[in-house]
Design a protein around this motif. Structure first.
Motif, PDB file in Angstrom:
ATOM      1  N   GLU A  58      -6.678  14.072  37.608  1.00 59.71           N
ATOM      2  CA  GLU A  58      -7.448  15.217  38.101  1.00 59.71           C
ATOM      3  C   GLU A  58      -7.449  15.259  39.632  1.00 59.71           C
TER       4      GLU A  58
ATOM      5  N   GLU B  48      -5.627  23.117  29.481  1.00 59.25           N
ATOM      6  CA  GLU B  48      -4.813  23.780  28.458  1.00 59.25           C
ATOM      7  C   GLU B  48      -3.438  24.129  29.015  1.00 59.25           C
TER       8      GLU B  48
ATOM      9  N   SER C 299     -10.150  20.031  37.495  1.00 56.33           N
ATOM     10  CA  SER C 299     -10.783  19.381  36.351  1.00 56.33           C
ATOM     11  C   SER C 299      -9.972  19.715  35.098  1.00 56.33           C
TER      12      SER C 299
ATOM     13  N   THR D 132     -10.130  21.903  29.748  1.00 59.53           N
ATOM     14  CA  THR D 132     -10.533  23.086  30.487  1.00 59.53           C
ATOM     15  C   THR D 132      -9.365  24.087  30.465  1.00 59.53           C
ATOM     16  N   ALA D 133      -9.545  25.230  31.109  1.00 61.13           N
ATOM     17  CA  ALA D 133      -8.454  26.208  31.181  1.00 61.13           C
ATOM     18  C   ALA D 133      -7.241  25.603  31.883  1.00 61.13           C
TER      19      ALA D 133
ATOM     20  N   LEU E   4     -10.665  18.095  31.821  1.00 60.11           N
ATOM     21  CA  LEU E   4     -11.406  17.883  30.578  1.00 60.11           C
ATOM     22  C   LEU E   4     -12.901  18.056  30.811  1.00 60.11           C
ATOM     23  N   THR E   5     -13.569  18.690  29.868  1.00 58.81           N
ATOM     24  CA  THR E   5     -15.026  18.585  29.814  1.00 58.81           C
ATOM     25  C   THR E   5     -15.351  17.292  29.081  1.00 58.81           C
TER      26      THR E   5
END
Length: 290
Positions: free
Chosen positions: A40, A60, A46, A56-57, A48-49
């Motif tokens: 990251e 993806e 970012s 995250t978008a 991953l949540t």
């Protein structure tokens, strides 16, 4: 990007868990967290949540690139190892179920073969990464036209066979007495969706302008006999190479007359050179028969 970090990220995203990814990769959970944080930081985004663990978008979007990138790295390693190693005396062959026609079966040696029947899209990847020495893929194509294969690595393909295709119908079907059928006339019929056992409905739609051919039943297996049994029982139509459709009890195989397409089989080899060892003998036999 460091491929080790990328592989960790893909594993976490697939398993939706840092702890499960750590177990799968043989790392500590702390190391997995450090890998994700480093990736990251490198990308400035970012990925991953944390609760729940999900991409995250931006994550993806990275996943769309990650699969082909990691596959290409595996293919590069396998290619170098293949060149440096002595020729293997045994053959690992990856194939689709409907590529195993009489001509292919006759070319196989009497012993020393491991045969893996895989979904259509997985065969090129198996050859590229070295889990198979040779691959056989098939599909619907215009006569002498090559198949469209996924671009997973430098691969060489050879056409090794073409044969007519037939619509498999129950012998009680109203069209069973026809001498030939046009694909466009069957676009609204009930079809079996069996992408890894028969010719995929996407191929039929492609030959018919991109529409029609709704699935009445989906079969997610690779056994052609199970598919023909479903067709015989009236669960839907299926399109098969003539050799696979002929002689099935309680069915009629009606030739497809329009459009002019064939069932094409191609041999898939790694790199630009001819295969070596046991793979070379099978490849030569298949090309000679073609």
């Amino acid at each position: 990007m460091d491929p080790h970090l990328l592989r960790t990220y893909v594993t976490v995203a697939r398993l939706a868990s840092f702890s499960e990814a750590a177990r799968a990769l043989g790392y500590t959970q702390s190391a997995v967290s450090q890998h994700i944080a480093a990736l990251e930081q490198d990308l400035g985004a970012s990925l991953l949540t944390r609760r729940p663990v999900a991409p995250t978008a931006a994550g993806e979007r990275l996943l769309e690139h990650a699969g082909p990138l990691l596959l290409r790295l595996e293919a590069a390693r396998a290619d170098v190892v293949r060149m440096a190693a002595a020729p293997d005396r045994e053959l690992k062959l990856a194939t689709t179920s409907t590529a195993l026609g009489p001509r292919v079966l006759a070319a196989l040696p009497a012993s020393g073969v491991t045969l893996r029947v895989l979904p259509r899209d997985e065969v090129p990847a198996a050859v590229a990464t070295g889990t198979a020495d040779l691959g056989l893929v098939d599909g619907l194509a215009a006569p002498s036209d090559p198949l469209r294969l996924p671009d997973v690595a430098p691969l060489t393909t050879y056409g090794v066979g073409e044969e007519p295709v037939c619509v498999l119908l129950p012998d009680t079907h109203p069209l069973a007495g026809r001498a030939g059928l046009r694909l466009g006339d069957l676009a609204d019929a009930r079809w079996l969706d069996a992408p890894d056992a028969g010719l995929p409905l996407t191929h039929l739609r492609g030959a018919n302008g991109g529409h029609g051919f709704r699935a009445a039943l989906r079969y997610e297996g690779t056994d052609v006999r199970a598919l023909t049994a479903l067709a015989a029982a009236g669960h839907g139509l299926t399109l098969l190479p003539r050799s696979a459709a002929a002689g099935v009890p309680h069915t009629v195989a009606v030739p497809l007359t329009r459009p002019r397409v064939v069932h094409r089989t191609e041999l898939v080899c790694a790199g630009a050179g001819r295969p070596r060892g046991a793979a070379a003998a099978v490849a030569e036999a298949l090309l000679e028969k073609a």
